[in-house]
Structures are given as C-alpha cells and as structure tokens.
Design an enzyme around this catalytic site. Structure first.
Site, PDB file in Angstrom:
ATOM      1  N   GLY A  87      41.363  48.889  50.594  1.00  0.00           N
ATOM      2  CA  GLY A  87      40.016  48.589  49.530  1.00  0.00           C
ATOM      3  C   GLY A  87      40.724  47.643  48.680  1.00  0.00           C
ATOM      4  O   GLY A  87      40.948  48.174  47.280  1.00  0.00           O
ATOM      5  N   THR A  88      40.821  46.268  48.631  1.00  0.00           N
ATOM      6  CA  THR A  88      41.760  45.503  48.130  1.00  0.00           C
ATOM      7  C   THR A  88      41.362  44.249  47.613  1.00  0.00           C
ATOM      8  O   THR A  88      40.132  43.818  47.734  1.00  0.00           O
ATOM      9  CB  THR A  88      43.007  45.095  49.393  1.00  0.00           C
ATOM     10  OG1 THR A  88      43.214  46.261  49.786  1.00  0.00           O
ATOM     11  CG2 THR A  88      43.926  44.289  48.853  1.00  0.00           C
ATOM     12  N   THR A  89      42.196  43.536  46.774  1.00  0.00           N
ATOM     13  CA  THR A  89      42.050  42.134  46.420  1.00  0.00           C
ATOM     14  C   THR A  89      43.429  41.427  46.879  1.00  0.00           C
ATOM     15  O   THR A  89      44.506  41.912  46.335  1.00  0.00           O
ATOM     16  CB  THR A  89      41.950  42.186  45.002  1.00  0.00           C
ATOM     17  OG1 THR A  89      40.906  42.782  44.368  1.00  0.00           O
ATOM     18  CG2 THR A  89      41.388  40.429  44.721  1.00  0.00           C
TER      19      THR A  89
ATOM     20  N   GLY B 159      37.508  43.293  46.784  1.00  0.00           N
ATOM     21  CA  GLY B 159      37.592  42.559  45.596  1.00  0.00           C
ATOM     22  C   GLY B 159      37.636  40.969  45.637  1.00  0.00           C
ATOM     23  O   GLY B 159      37.165  40.491  44.431  1.00  0.00           O
TER      24      GLY B 159
END
Lengths: 218, 279
Positions: free
Chosen positions: A19-21, A149
């Site tokens: 669950g990232t950028t 993100g």
C-alpha cells in the site's frame, strides 16, 4: 456469540500489502527512485520503516508495490537471474534486460500475482532509464509513479516535471511528490527512501518524517 | 527386483500430501447437508515478540493454545528450536507453525552440513519464505526468526503469504497490537540484558492481559554469541485464585432413602499411565 467475544482481527488473516507510493524519475546522467516506508496488513501497520527500493544489480534498482510477498519474491528471483545473466555476458546488465526479466514474470503469472514493480537504473548504452511493468506491460518513460498513493499526485507530477532537470532538482521533485502522497494516502507514510543512480554507482538516503518538506496542512 | 510388502504407491514422495482433500470436500458437503460443520484448524491465538539488545536477541511468547473459545493447552511451547543459535516463535495455525519449524530445523541442519558452516539466520528466513510463498498463504503460520550468526544478532518476521521484514523489534499474533505498543514506548537500541528481558516480559504480559487468545505464562529465550538461555515459565503474571470458602456439604446432609449394590464382574486387561501436565 463467539465472533463477538473473541473477534479475530482481520489483519491476522489478510495478506500483507505494501500500500505504497513509489516514483522513479530520469535526469541527465541517471535516475532518482523514491518510496515511502509503510507496510500494512488490513488496517494495521506491520512495518513502518520498510525500504521498498530493492537492488537488482549495482546500478539497477526496483521499487516494490502491491502484495509484499509477491513483490519481494519477484525482486529476489530477478536479482538472481540478473546475476547469472551478467556473468554470461561478462558485463554489467542493461536496465532494459532487468525490466524485461521483471516483465516476463509479471506477465506470465499476471492472474496469480498482484505486485507492480518500477525498474530504474543507469547503463552505459542509454544512460538513466525508467521502466514501468504494470500487469506485464513494458514501457520506457521519463518518469513513472505507482502504488495506492500515486493516484493523489498524478496532477502534481504532470504539472511539475520538466525535462533535463539536474540531479539536485530531481531529488527535490521526488521528495516533494512522496511527501504530498504520504500526506493524503492512508496506506503510505513513515519515512521517505531516496536512491540516486548515476555512472558512479547508487547512493541511498533516508529522509525522516520531520525532515520532509512542509506543505499546506490544516 | 521385488521388495516384500512394498508397492510403488507406498514410496514416500516427500513434502505435503493432499490425498485427503477430495475426501474432506465430500465429507464437508455431507455434513453441511445435515446441519453440522467440519472442525476448524486450531489457531494458537498468540502473542510472540522479539527484540535485539546489546549482546544478542531475546524471543518471547505466551503459552496458551486456544480452540475457538476453549483453552486447549495451558502451557504449550511456542518458541521452537531451529539451530543451536537460531530459534523461532510461531503464531497462526498451531499445526502449521509446529510442522513448518520442524521441517526448517531439519533442512537447516542438512544445509549447514553441506556448507560446513554454522547456519545464517538469513538463510533460515529465506527457506521459510520461499516455502510459504510456494503454498500461497494456505500454510497459516506467522513466524519470528531470531538468532546470532557470524553477521551478529538478527531478527526477521515471516508472514503466511511469504513476505518478510527485518527489524530491531517485532511482535506477531493476535496480541501483537498490545505488545508492539509496549515496544514502541520503551525500546532503545543497545539495551542491557536485564532491561531487555524485562521489556520483552512486559510486552508479552500486555498481550496476555489485553488479548483473549493469549494467556498463561511468559516464555523467554535469550540468545547471545556465547550462550542460549531457554527460560520456560519465566513469569506467571496470572496466578490461579485461592478459594475463599469451602463448598463441601457434610456427608448426611442429604438423607439416603435406599441403597442397591450390583457388583460388575470386570477383569483388568491393560494398564497404562499417562502423566498430565497440570502446572
């Protein structure tokens, strides 16, 4: 009744997602990669300092997003395959080769895997390059963003990216983009990891939470 | 050449056997028709934790194994041996954690005989996560691997789907949220042994008190370069209460009206003693 008395937290059985950028940008002479550091399982944060920028070779890195297990495994397999490949060709591998290896796995197992890796690095043939490998496609781009993100900063990067930035401007661009995304996306946060790759090698840096630039935050 | 009594089908192929899955599916369908449900795999409902201190690694675990809402084992061992200086705490499905760690222990011994070197914690982690990834999360074991090798003390967590994290302190299991809050508050790098033991004990105790699936005692395992200290039952934060009064009725409180004695002719065929661990 047993569900109410002893409700097992969902994150126990949920798969761990990053669950990232993640972001990678080319500049004249190399690339800059950036990522946040949050790993979540459902609503719980299981690792708040994970470095999602994984080395595939000395001057080639990849940025991980999606399912943590899938992404880590792909990176490990490609790291091994690149090692063998670079011994066979007796030279440093091309960024395109690394990206193709990632793409081969992502495409062949696209039904089973849910991970998106951005491959970026420097080689002597084409300099700094960034490749996106989402769902098994392979494109070379001046910059690429990924992860949950990234949706919040699509407008920002489109507006602020300029060709032929210097290394310093590129690093600032990456840190600004990460900060804005971490500020708006619940699944991104923690610290920012930045890796700069040019002909002299790769330089890793970690920007702590209180050192990030300040934007409008009320 | 014929081997007495062995058919081709009996030679072991190694790994997990999924022969009974079809039978189980049929049984489950039949049961649900009649309104019953198949028994669930027993989860440990656990608090496990690990941290790195000045001289090495400390692993901690509670000792309660639950079967839905019943405590199945009041004093089970959740810290498993992998190698002389590497131990592993297991959470999730009890059988999966137990068998996975046993398989790892034998693989690690074979591997280190093959390399001629003491095993690395990173090697154990890599084998674990490759196996768990291969089974795509169907093996429900979450593990904390800790130990000391030539690279110093290390601590890894491995999740059922095959991802891993390398951190200075870790917690897992249903009580992980309670335990990690204690760590986040008081952890410092390079702590002394006694301070570190107290911190792990406090973290597990937080899980024991605040999580229904964790309870009973605190087990600790202290691994340093020189020694391994397996402290089983290091602390019992919950003591069994003392009964305040006597609840026995005097013989004769209830009047006996009639008494009939029927002797049953029985022979003792076999006698065996099984010691129950009641502490």
């Amino acid at each position: 009744m047993s569900e109410e008395l002893f409700p097992e937290p969902e994150w126990l059985s949920e798969e761990v997602k990053t669950g990232t950028t993640i972001i990678a940008v080319t500049f004249d002479g190399g690339v800059v990669l950036g990522s946040d550091s949050r790993v979540s399982a459902g609503e719980a944060v299981v690792n708040r300092v994970m470095n999602k920028l994984s080395p595939l070779h000395d001057k080639i890195y990849c940025a991980l997003s999606g399912s943590a297990a899938d992404a880590q495994t792909i990176a490990e397999i490609v790291n091994y395959q690149l090692d063998v490949h670079s011994i066979e060709v007796e030279d440093d591998p091309l960024v395109c080769s690394a990206a193709t290896l990632v793409k081969n796995i992502s495409y062949k197992y696209k039904e089973e895997l849910s991970a998106h890796l951005i491959v970026a690095g420097w080689d002597k043939k084409k300099g700094g390059q960034v490749y996106a490998t989402l769902s098994g496609l392979l494109t070379s781009q001046p910059f690429a963003i990924g992860g949950s993100g990234s949706f919040y900063i699509n407008g920002f990067v489109d507006a602020e990216y300029r060709k032929n930035m210097t290394k310093r401007e590129c690093q600032e661009f990456v840190v600004n983009a990460l900060t804005l995304a971490m500020g708006r996306d619940g699944s991104s946060g923690g610290v920012a990891y930045v890796v700069t790759i040019d002909k002299d090698g790769a330089e890793e840096k970690c920007v702590l939470g209180n050192e990030l630039p300040k934007f409008f935050d009320q | 050449t014929a081997v007495l009594g062995l058919k081709n089908a009996d030679t072991p192929t190694g790994g997990f056997s999924f022969e009974n899955t079809r039978r189980n599916a049929v049984l489950e369908a039949n049961l649900s028709e009649k309104g019953y449900s198949a028994p669930n795999a027993r989860k440990t409902g656990t608090t496990i934790a690990g941290l790195i201190f000045k001289d090495g690694v400390i692993l901690g675990a509670d000792t309660r194994a639950t079967d839905d809402m019943v405590v199945a084992d009041k004093n089970c061992m959740k810290i498993h041996y992998i190698a002389p200086k590497i131990y592993c705490c297991g959470a999730g499905v009890a059988a999966d954690a137990e068998v996975t760690t046993q398989m790892m222990s034998s693989n690690v011994e074979l591997h280190s005989l093959s390399t001629g070197r003491p095993p690395l914690v990173a090697m154990v982690t890599r084998q674990l996560k490759q196996m768990l990834f291969r089974y795509q999360g169907h093996i429900g074991s979450s593990l904390i691997v800790g130990g000391v090798d030539v690279n110093g003390p290390q601590l890894y967590s491995v999740y059922p789907h095959g991802s891993y994290d390398k951190l200075p302190f870790l917690t897992m299991g249903s009580g992980a949220a309670s335990a990690v809050s204690v760590f986040e508050d008081r952890y410092k790098p390079n702590m002394e042994l006694e301070e570190a033991k107290q911190l792990v004990r406090d973290a597990i105790t937080a899980g024991i008190f605040c999580d229904l699936g964790s309870g009973s005692n605190v087990d600790l395992c202290v691994i340093t370069e020189k020694t391994v200290d397996y402290l089983r039952g290091y602390d019992q934060p919950v003591q069994k209460g003392l009964r305040e009064g006597t609840y026995r009725y005097k013989p004769g409180t209830t009047a006996v009206l009639t008494k009939t004695v029927t002797p049953l002719p029985l022979d003792v065929v076999d006698e065996s003693v099984q010691v129950m661990d009641t502490e």
